[in-house]
Design a protein around this motif. Structure first.
Motif, short mmCIF file in Angstrom:
data_model
loop_
_atom_site.label_atom_id
_atom_site.label_comp_id
_atom_site.label_asym_id
_atom_site.label_seq_id
_atom_site.Cartn_x
_atom_site.Cartn_y
_atom_site.Cartn_z
N GLU A 12 28.48 41.54 30.58
CA GLU A 12 29.73 41.67 29.82
C GLU A 12 30.67 42.61 30.56
N PRO A 13 31.89 42.18 30.90
CA PRO A 13 32.82 43.06 31.62
C PRO A 13 33.38 44.16 30.72
N CYS A 14 33.46 45.35 31.26
CA CYS A 14 34.06 46.47 30.53
C CYS A 14 35.58 46.42 30.73
N PRO A 15 36.34 47.27 30.02
CA PRO A 15 37.79 47.24 30.17
C PRO A 15 38.27 47.46 31.61
N LEU A 16 37.64 48.37 32.34
CA LEU A 16 38.06 48.61 33.72
C LEU A 16 37.73 47.41 34.62
N CYS A 17 36.65 46.71 34.30
CA CYS A 17 36.32 45.49 35.06
C CYS A 17 37.41 44.44 34.89
#
Length: 135
Positions: A12-17
């Motif tokens: 799952e991508p984080c906000p910075l990703c």
């Protein structure tokens, strides 16, 4: 690669990703437009500047995430809501502000290759794209 990691590997991508993806997409779009336009002279410098700007933004966000990943566990910020949820309930500017700060999710290292985490590889490739050699 990011979409492969998300949809096939289940990361799952984080906000910075998400923001790093936008930096790559921007650099790709600028490169594609430069390819279609085939600039000469000063136009090469304009496209080069835009490429440095987009890739440099991705590099800055990757640097922020690498910094978060280097923090001791007791200094990592709390985990926040997913990007999808924030986009549903918050104004766009607030989503961007929250994403740039990063969350505890951004500090978690979930994958490594040759000793570098995902933002480490993003930083390497963003640095290559933003190199002044392209001018």
């Amino acid at each position: 690669m990011a979409f492969y990691m998300e949809h096939v590997m289940g990361l799952e991508p984080c906000p910075l990703c998400w923001l790093q993806r936008f930096g790559f997409m921007g650099a790709g779009l600028v490169s594609f437009l430069a390819f279609l336009h085939g600039p000469t002279g000063f136009g090469v410098r304009i496209y080069g500047f835009l490429l440095v700007l987009t890739a440099g933004a991705g590099l800055g966000v990757a640097g922020r995430q690498l910094w978060l990943q280097s923090l001791p566990a007791d200094q990592v910020p709390a985990c926040g809501p997913s990007v999808d949820y924030m986009l549903d309930v918050l104004p766009w500017f607030e989503v961007l502000s929250t994403a740039l700060q990063g969350t505890g999710d951004c500090a978690e290292v979930v994958w490594r290759f040759l000793g570098l985490s995902i933002p480490g590889w993003t930083a390497v490739f963003s640095r290559c794209l933003s190199s002044p050699v392209w001018f």
